[in-house]
Design an enzyme around this catalytic site. Structure first.
Site, PDB file in Angstrom:
ATOM      1  N   HIS A  84       0.597  -1.005  -0.635  1.00 50.94           N
ATOM      2  CA  HIS A  84       0.156  -0.019  -0.151  1.00 50.94           C
ATOM      3  C   HIS A  84       0.788   0.872   0.031  1.00 50.94           C
ATOM      4  CE1 HIS A  84       0.169   1.243   4.495  1.00 50.94           C
ATOM      5  NE2 HIS A  84       0.697  -0.156   4.245  1.00 50.94           N
ATOM      6  N   ASP A  86      -0.509   4.271   0.864  1.00 45.92           N
ATOM      7  CA  ASP A  86      -1.115   5.623   1.442  1.00 45.92           C
ATOM      8  C   ASP A  86      -0.656   4.839   2.859  1.00 45.92           C
ATOM      9  OD1 ASP A  86      -2.627   2.898   2.194  1.00 45.92           O
ATOM     10  OD2 ASP A  86      -3.697   3.436   3.566  1.00 45.92           O
ATOM     11  N   ASP A 117       6.344   1.745   5.936  1.00 44.97           N
ATOM     12  CA  ASP A 117       6.099   1.415   5.995  1.00 44.97           C
ATOM     13  C   ASP A 117       4.384   2.160   5.132  1.00 44.97           C
ATOM     14  OD1 ASP A 117       2.384   0.581   6.318  1.00 44.97           O
ATOM     15  OD2 ASP A 117       2.444   1.631   8.787  1.00 44.97           O
ATOM     16  N   GLU A 149      -5.039   1.396   3.165  1.00 41.09           N
ATOM     17  CA  GLU A 149      -4.740   0.881   4.087  1.00 41.09           C
ATOM     18  C   GLU A 149      -4.546   1.018   5.706  1.00 41.09           C
ATOM     19  OE1 GLU A 149      -2.798  -2.319   7.067  1.00 41.09           O
ATOM     20  OE2 GLU A 149      -2.213   0.053   6.209  1.00 41.09           O
ATOM     21  N   GLU A 150      -4.125   1.665   5.661  1.00 46.36           N
ATOM     22  CA  GLU A 150      -4.531   2.814   6.821  1.00 46.36           C
ATOM     23  C   GLU A 150      -5.935   3.042   6.794  1.00 46.36           C
ATOM     24  OE1 GLU A 150      -1.948   2.699   9.392  1.00 46.36           O
ATOM     25  OE2 GLU A 150      -0.132   2.821   7.531  1.00 46.36           O
ATOM     26  N   ASP A 178       4.423  -5.934   4.064  1.00 43.62           N
ATOM     27  CA  ASP A 178       3.773  -4.836   5.662  1.00 43.62           C
ATOM     28  C   ASP A 178       4.231  -5.116   7.066  1.00 43.62           C
ATOM     29  OD1 ASP A 178       2.595  -2.738   5.617  1.00 43.62           O
ATOM     30  OD2 ASP A 178       0.390  -3.161   4.929  1.00 43.62           O
ATOM     31  N   HIS A 428       4.159   3.826  12.530  1.00 47.24           N
ATOM     32  CA  HIS A 428       3.361   5.314  12.929  1.00 47.24           C
ATOM     33  C   HIS A 428       3.294   6.093  14.087  1.00 47.24           C
ATOM     34  CE1 HIS A 428      -0.214   2.119  11.533  1.00 47.24           C
ATOM     35  NE2 HIS A 428       0.608   1.994  11.056  1.00 47.24           N
TER      36      HIS A 428
END
Lengths: 470, 470
Positions: A84, A86, A117, A149-150, A178, A428
């Site tokens: 991903h 995003d 990520d 995804e997030e 991931d 994150h």
């Protein structure tokens, strides 16, 4: 990868990354990725997923999902890569040392939002494909790249179901990169995750809250019932008290035990990260076993009771306890649900309470477990040995990994999680990074993996052809 | 009377009647009351209590408290009356059949905000004093009238303490008429209320909430500890499980048992009002005993845990359970606190949890109990027999009555609650009323009470003088 979101259990409105203002940027990233794949020579299909409704009622178009295809030789294995592009929100003022949206190298680390990520690994994979293809193409590649995804991969599951008989029909292996290694130095392959069975236990005495002076002492209070129900679930050692709940948990094999022994895992660091003084177990092996292959039960809270600071002497009329079981492979969700309901109803009936009890399982996410003897894992293991000079740790995840489970459940193909980032990458968090070393060696290990999977697949193919011929 | 507010335990900001816009109206009512008392011939002192701070930081002047005095003959008993002229908020659109601020008679009922709580009884008392005075003044009267009762009687306690040696020094009896009968037809006198010991139980594992996937199964979860602690407090029959907690509760006397037998109380109606299907006890006597003279324990909720709708699979790091004990006379607050702390610490220590436990009692309100053989009650009982033709019910309140307790604790005088409104008057509700019958007979019963108390007091005085002479 979204490790810290509630495994798709929460309200979409509470997920940080649904930020309508940035949707255009996500779509720009999708276009960039599509161009990059097209430049490789891939056929690129940007699938429109329609729109979704925000909590304020506004309709917002979903970013497309890219389905890419490179090579179609039926002699070759087809490896499908999921990633991903995003990212989680990031602002300099959150405590970043560098601009989060300008990749910046400091002391061998590449800092930037999405570095690990998941843009870094996506790019490493694309680079590996490019290099490998320049040599000699003996692997067919497919790509599933998304931009939500997030925010819980909105729309992806439906697309996978629709494409299961088309796009996925000739896929042999699915690779997701991931997640992270368990340590900072030692490579890892991930072969499983726990599920998540979320329960609500509602106890109700009537339709209005009551004053504890006017009714305290003469009614069966719903909170007292609920507290007793919740207290029946797990003992002080963390063992779940629901009869039969461990029946389907497989016994630990000698092979498995050996895997755990060799894993590089800093118990003290994990304890420091948790802020907790003491764990329930003292050894690395016991800790990992209880995080990965044994179920756990956590009580999260109570809806409908007084939850603010201060004091309010009310008897709540309807209270809803929330707890969840991180269930492990072979624990059937429906069986778990039945066991929980029967147990709670049994405890409740002994109380002779006139209140109404309602137990439900609003969400049941299945665990995921792959076979580490599958060619997919064998090939990755060999590639890691070649590039890093050591065997990987075979690890699991105590949380639910929705994407791995989704691919596995829908396509029924072999799925492997093949991380290249280190444990301290800070996905994150502020100052997310991937090290230059991990990025470059990660690219190499992907390329080496293509070689190994093509060899193994050819061998398997030959063997199975020979068997057919016999 | 503020039956439904959390006995002074809540946040001032959550109390409805703190409505700065209406403060002027309250002050107008205070002036009106002062004028009315002055017209009787009373000396009136409007005591300025300063101002208080609203949650938004604004300073608002408190309404004055009226201290009135009528008659000073040391031969006569001095009866002090407490009442309040502030009211709960009311709007026509809330569901009132009439304008809440225009007293309207329909079918013998006088509808209006404050009709029964507490303007009606205040006016009845003033009228009774006026009538009685016109006959022959053998009672000295004192008046304490406030305008902040519905907001927790801000400033009153301090004033009572300051005036204890002055205004209250020659007071013999204190009468409060700010509650209701237990039934619609039968008069009642109130002689006690339960206290309220509010507890917080905090369990903490660290300084941050943890993900149940990453830590579920390897830590001692604070919620599991807290739930077990809360579950140790009370059994399914409502009996408190804290050792020693019932030690100071006096045994039921034959005299008391008889009082309960004759009380008019509609058990079915009380059940219907609660919305609960079944009470813990089946008879009127058991229900009233458990509401009034036995302690109860209610669990109100948990702070720090997940409390919203939906699901969140978090392990909260710090959770605070809230419960309260409605304790009864002779249960010492400090002893109750020690028993609770020792019990919870004992349960916790058996769990071998490394978490931190903190038990506190942020609020302890004392119970109130009067002697129904006191001249005050005897006089009221005779007056009721004269006016209504029957003996009153002697009742208590399961909630805390802060004003009665406050007067009793500070002045150490005899306190009686002498209601004239019926159980269905709907104080705090839409369409609050007092019936014309209750208002007129209530005025008469107050006047009859003055006569009876003066007779009894004179008799007592004579007896004690004779004793002195012997």
């Amino acid at each position: 990868m979204d490790f810290h979101k509630p495994d798709g259990c929460g309200h979409p409105s509470s997920i940080d990354s649904v930020q309508p203002d940035f949707r255009k940027e996500v779509i720009r990233m999708m276009t960039l990725t599509a161009d990059r794949l097209a430049a490789l020579g891939a056929t690129v299909n940007s699938v429109n997923l329609g729109s979704h409704q925000l909590p304020d009622g506004q309709d917002l178009p979903l970013p497309p999902v890219i389905l890419g295809e490179l090579g179609k030789d039926p002699q070759n294995p087809t490896v499908c890569f999921y990633g991903h592009v995003d990212v989680q929100p990031a602002k300099k003022e959150d405590g970043w040392k560098t601009d989060p949206y300008t990749l910046t190298e400091i002391n061998g680390n590449l800092y930037g939002r999405g570095a690990t990520d998941n843009k870094g690994p996506v790019l490493a994979w694309i680079n590996a494909v490019e290099t490998f293809r320049a040599l000699k193409l003996v692997v067919n590649f497919k790509f599933v790249i998304e931009g939500m995804e997030e925010a819980g991969s909105l729309g992806l599951e439906k697309l996978l179901e629709e494409e299961n008989q088309c796009f996925f029909s000739d896929v042999d292996y699915i690779v997701i990169s991931d997640n992270l290694w368990l340590s900072n130095k030692k490579p890892a392959l991930t072969y499983g995750s726990r599920g998540n069975a979320c329960f609500s236990v509602e106890v109700e005495c009537g339709d209005k809250d009551l004053h504890s002076g006017t009714f305290g002492g003469i009614i069966h209070e719903p909170m007292t019932d609920l507290i007793a129900l919740l207290d029946s679930l797990v003992d002080p050692t963390g063992r779940i008290q629901i009869p039969g709940i461990y029946d389907s948990v497989t016994a630990l094999t000698e092979e498995e035990r050996k895997l755990y022994e060799s894993i590089e895992f800093d118990l003290e660091e994990h304890k420091n990260n948790s802020g907790v003084k003491k764990f329930l177990y003292g050894t690395k092996e016991e800790i990992l076993l209880h995080l990965w292959r044994y179920p756990s039960l956590s009580i999260h809270g109570i809806e409908g009771a007084f939850h603010e600071p201060g004091i309010k002497t009310v008897i709540p009329a309807k209270v809803i306890g929330k707890f969840s079981i991180r269930q492990v492979p072979h624990m059937d969700l429906l069986v778990v649900k039945r066991q929980v309901v029967e147990h709670l109803e049994g405890v409740f009936s002994k109380r002779n309470s006139p209140n109404k009890l309602k137990v439900s399982m609003p969400l049941g996410a299945k665990p995921w477990l792959a076979d580490i003897n599958d060619p997919l894992f064998k090939a990755a293991r060999r590639a890691i040995k070649t590039v890093f000079g050591e065997d990987p740790d075979f690890i699991r995840d105590g949380s639910t990994v929705p994407v791995a489970r989704m691919f596995q459940t829908i396509t029924q193909k072999s799925v492997m999680m093949f991380p290249i980032g280190a444990a301290d990458d800070g996905e994150h968090s502020q100052n997310e990074k991937i090290s230059r070393h991990n990025y470059i060696e990660g690219t190499k290990v992907f390329a080496a993996f293509f070689l190994e999977i093509s060899k193994l697949h050819r061998h398997l193919h030959k063997t199975s052809n020979m068997e057919t011929n016999n």
